[in-house]
Scaffold this active site. Sequence first.
Site, short mmCIF file in Angstrom:
data_model
loop_
_atom_site.label_atom_id
_atom_site.label_comp_id
_atom_site.label_asym_id
_atom_site.label_seq_id
_atom_site.Cartn_x
_atom_site.Cartn_y
_atom_site.Cartn_z
N ASP A 241 -5.58 -21.81 13.19
CA ASP A 241 -4.33 -21.89 12.60
C ASP A 241 -3.31 -20.87 12.93
O ASP A 241 -3.50 -19.64 12.32
CB ASP A 241 -4.60 -22.06 10.93
CG ASP A 241 -3.30 -22.54 10.17
OD1 ASP A 241 -2.29 -22.72 10.62
OD2 ASP A 241 -3.44 -22.82 9.16
N HIS A 335 -0.47 -33.43 13.85
CA HIS A 335 0.24 -32.33 13.02
C HIS A 335 0.87 -31.54 14.04
O HIS A 335 2.08 -30.98 14.01
CB HIS A 335 -0.74 -31.58 12.13
CG HIS A 335 -0.06 -30.63 11.42
ND1 HIS A 335 0.65 -30.78 10.30
CD2 HIS A 335 -0.15 -29.34 11.55
CE1 HIS A 335 0.94 -29.74 9.72
NE2 HIS A 335 0.56 -28.81 10.46
#
Length: 427
Positions: A241, A335
């Site tokens: 991330d 995403h």
Amino acid sequence: MVDPSVPQTRTPDAPRPGAPSGPREGISRRRLLGTAGATGLVLGAAGGAVGYAAAPSGATPLTSLGAEEVMFHGKHQPGITTPLQSRGHLVAFDLAPGAGRKEAAALLRRWSETARRLMAGESAGQDDTGIARDAGPSSLTVTFGFGHSFFGRTGLEKQRPVALDPLPDFSSDRLDRTRSNGDLWVQIGADDALVAFHALRAIQKDAGSAARVRWQMNGFNRSPGATAQPMTARNLMGQVDGTRNPKPDEPDFEKRVFVPQSGEPAWMANGSYAVVRRIRMLLDSWERLSVTAQEEVIGRRKSDGAPLSGGDETTEMDLEKTDAEGNLAVPINAHARITRPDQNGGAAMLRRPFSFHDGIDPDGVPDAGLLFICWQADPLRGFVPVQRKLDRGDALSRFVRHEASGLYAVPGGAAEGEYVGQRLLEG
């Protein structure tokens, strides 16, 4: 030449006054972290700072993790481009009834002095609790911001930035208003849990009768040096991330993240805007997916963060690549595809989050997720367009729930002899 836009760390040959003058061996924290977390730039290796109590004779010297010191004074406030710390506390305050501009100025003056002392590895002052007595600075940072309501309470409505207008409603929001917004916001980060809590307690005590806590949240990240090699952080879904975070060495980094020197209002020069969201991850539902299905939701491989179109983590994503059956390698609602700046008119923000876990619900579901914090020069051109796009068709939206929200104007750093927000409160 030292770049004044980057929070500085004290190096072994420049110890804090009063610290031992001999050299201290240690591993550079920047070398340990590499691209981990926010990819912030910190100069120098392990510092010479020590805990504020004398170490007993023969004690083992502080490790590089404990000795690392981030400077309080600078062009920008600390805690924005500082690499991710392993512990974090977020806390919002509301000014007490009857408190106004004068009380707010006195509070920010106290808070700034306390932050300066603690970040240097010193005691908080006369009423120090002694919680972190044996520790060094441990990369402690304390960052201050103002919420929309602060300006009305202090009679400074004319100085309220347009960029601080309330965020629009999003269909994925399930916001708890008692855990959102606030007159004042403080972000605390450190690489030691006691150092971080010590700062939180000192800030709370300094508030005195001027302000009361509105909400408070706790977060964490992987500890520096926990992996065999530097790598981007992982979140509680197990995904790498932060791969596409803007980097401080990119030519447009400053204009994306910070308000320019000539920006409006003038007191926000070199400051930034922080969007804070408590995003609960529906981990039970997520973990029932196969790894392949999880990767299709994100658009990247779970193992190393590489795009599904091929390559490694830093390989540019090929949005047009298809498989043998003509299906897009990176699904249209993935995403990582939706959040790309080139899919949002160039909108970009520096994400610097903490994970959270607040226990298990009575039905056995973990209350866990992401304390999302992003920094940008203008949230109306950073966070808002990206979140609107996510709202319309992000595959990840089925597995997350936005439970709290805040937007804060974070002024530039304080110069020597100044406190944070002085140009606003005394201008």
